[in-house]
Design a protein around this motif. Sequence first.
Motif, short mmCIF file in Angstrom:
data_model
loop_
_atom_site.label_atom_id
_atom_site.label_comp_id
_atom_site.label_asym_id
_atom_site.label_seq_id
_atom_site.Cartn_x
_atom_site.Cartn_y
_atom_site.Cartn_z
N SER A 143 0.81 -1.22 0.00
CA SER A 143 0.00 0.00 0.00
C SER A 143 0.85 1.27 0.00
N LYS A 144 2.13 1.14 0.29
CA LYS A 144 3.02 2.30 0.24
C LYS A 144 3.22 2.79 -1.19
N ASN A 145 3.00 1.89 -2.18
CA ASN A 145 3.16 2.25 -3.60
C ASN A 145 4.52 2.89 -3.88
N LEU A 146 5.57 2.23 -3.41
CA LEU A 146 6.92 2.77 -3.58
C LEU A 146 7.34 2.74 -5.04
N SER A 147 8.12 3.72 -5.42
CA SER A 147 8.74 3.70 -6.75
C SER A 147 9.77 2.58 -6.79
N ASP A 148 10.22 2.22 -7.99
CA ASP A 148 11.25 1.19 -8.11
C ASP A 148 12.50 1.58 -7.33
N GLU A 149 12.87 2.85 -7.40
CA GLU A 149 14.08 3.31 -6.70
C GLU A 149 13.93 3.17 -5.19
N ASP A 150 12.77 3.58 -4.65
CA ASP A 150 12.56 3.47 -3.21
C ASP A 150 12.47 2.01 -2.78
N TYR A 151 11.88 1.17 -3.63
CA TYR A 151 11.80 -0.27 -3.34
C TYR A 151 13.20 -0.87 -3.21
N VAL A 152 14.07 -0.54 -4.15
CA VAL A 152 15.44 -1.08 -4.11
C VAL A 152 16.19 -0.55 -2.89
#
Length: 758
Positions: A312-321
């Motif tokens: 549910s945070k809907n992180l961007s790919d960069e934030d996910y990594v």
Amino acid sequence: MKRLLKIPISIFMAALLFSSAAFGEETTQSDQKTEVIALSETDCENESTAESSSPESASMTESFECESPAEPSESDTPDEVPEANPAESDMPDEIPKTNTAETDTPDEAPETNTAETDTPDIETAPQASESELTKAFVKRLYETLLLRTPDGKGLNDWTNLLQSGRQTGADIICGFIGSDEFKGRKNSDEKYVELLYHALFDRNPDSEGYNAWLRSLNEGLSRNYVCSGFINSKEFHELCDRFKIKPGTLKVSGVLDENPDVVHFVNYLYEYILSRKCDKNGLTGWVTQLSTKKETAAQVVYGFVFSNEFLSKNLSDEDYVKVLYKTILNRTPDKAGLNDWCSVLDYGVSRLCVLRGFIQSPEFGKLCSKYKITAGTITLTEARDMNQQVTKYVALSYKNCLNRKASVSELNDWCAKLNHNTARAASLLQNLLFSAEANADGLSHEAYINKLYLTVLQRLPSAGELNEQIAELSKKSRKTLFTEFCASQEFRTLLINYGLNADYYQNPSNYYQIQESIAPLTGGGYDLSGGYEGLKVAWVIKKLGVNNGNYIGMKADGKCVYGPKTTEKVKEFQKANNLPETGIVDLTTWLKMGYTENDWYHLGAYVTPVKTVPASTKEDHIETMIATAYTYLDTPYVVGASGKPGQGVDCSGLVMQALYSSGIDMSPINPVRHSKPGYEYESANIWASSKMMHVPYEQRQRGDLIFYQNSQGTVIHIAIYLGDDQVIESTVPANKVIVAPIKNSYRNNIKGVARPFV
């Protein structure tokens, strides 16, 4: 022994002198067994206030479990209260430990330069009798825990219990802490820990230890756990020795208190993945799953990363990594690494695949070893995750030709076809370029040539190339020109760079696929114990002189296998080097033997680099395999081993390394598994694999694998066939790699033949 604890306020006992100086060696308890007081973690929480505290009227409905075993061993009574230093790194280092035989616990309780107390040193009153010392011990508990002077009856009753040996110092502590009067004070965690320092250590808290205990409480460990750390410490035992009483011990119970390392790990996931403090039910559930081995660390991390809360945070790919770097590698990402992983995600590889890449890293393996949990792995099921280079190729083809991203279904469809060689790259490009979406026929000659170069060769043409190919379109159809581009050497080289089939040799899709490179094996940092074999075990046997240091030969000879003799030698070595006498070689014991951490992780996980290239023919692969096997001539026969030339291999270990050199990985049949108990006969598992073609013995040819069986029909040996009825093998009784006849007096019962290159 449960007693009602009521403390009448009565006469005060004159204070005896006691010391706040540093203590000496740990004291020894008597052989007398004492009764047990049970006080659970809830007794350390806030309850109603009682009137007084005496042994006869203590109200402890739930309590600590205190016991005083005869002559406790070091593992029964830890030498110290564990320390914690949360400032050393971003990741929490250690959870304070209790009552264990591990060497992770510091040698000393957390120290600090404390101010002198108002209480005189006991040594200033050398004439004090043992009875007076015992009474002084009880009196100081009233003053430090209940913050009042004792009543006469309570003081005498507790003193008598201690002097008679019916209760220990631990029992008395539990009695005071479990009293309604103590609980009624509703002490905060900070105050609770401070009181323990004063009551059990006779000093002010040092900031490092104090913060470590508060962190333990904040992470979900009980006050019972913290109290046990104090009671089972060397410092408390020395305090009891000063007052001439038996210290006793306090056991912890419950899944959280019994697994503080796992509690720390789960808190770590809550903090860095969900960005919040754990809830009690969630913490208990995850710790139970990990501590009972029902789930691995990889599975638990997966549960967090793919929870609805995290998604549910809907992180961007960069934030996910970035989250994965912090959680799994315990560091911030380097710019290049961050960009690489973001590019992988941009091509269409799933987030699950990226997570798996992090989990398979040695850094995560070390993290799990630190917390004493099983690392595990994650299984991938989508075709787009099986080969990142192929996925990248498909993604770029869609972008260059259709100027959009491929959908997940499109990626999976084409990746599956390319990975299994059921379609060629040219088929993908033809479908894209001549689709209605691309509308190649509706483009101008110039626009078509530009798209053709970009789609097939992944570049734009020079001005000269553009004009030349526009002229060609006056003579040829657009599809003919496309076919010529796909037949060019530039296109074939491009495919090779992506690891794609450029019409060179490859096994059919139902057999082992030939790879351009094989990733290093993970899991090489395994501990050594009963039943293990391989090079790491061989080095231990050689170092400790088991069987006179002889590690060459079959398991039946008792050589190169971690048996009872090895276990006893390891214990002797550990004892001589002040290590826990577990009989298990872990990294600490390995390093103490003088070996390196690099060998610990890689000695039993060696993989020969691939020596073939995508353009290699079938004959090239066969000859590379045989040439690699020849580099092992005279290498010792070591059961369960699959090392470098000269180090040691057995029959299946030799075959594994020879096949690796030609691009075939038979995992899960690999050197790491081969060293584990029950996998010494990987030759039988290779024979059972359906991913090699079985052929009749009469049709054997150079490069085939020959399997031998015992009288019961069980495969027990494997060799590489050279032709002319000769094989190369690692065998006994030669106890080394040799070239020999396909049949001889030692082994001639052939099970069958398998062909790795079809």
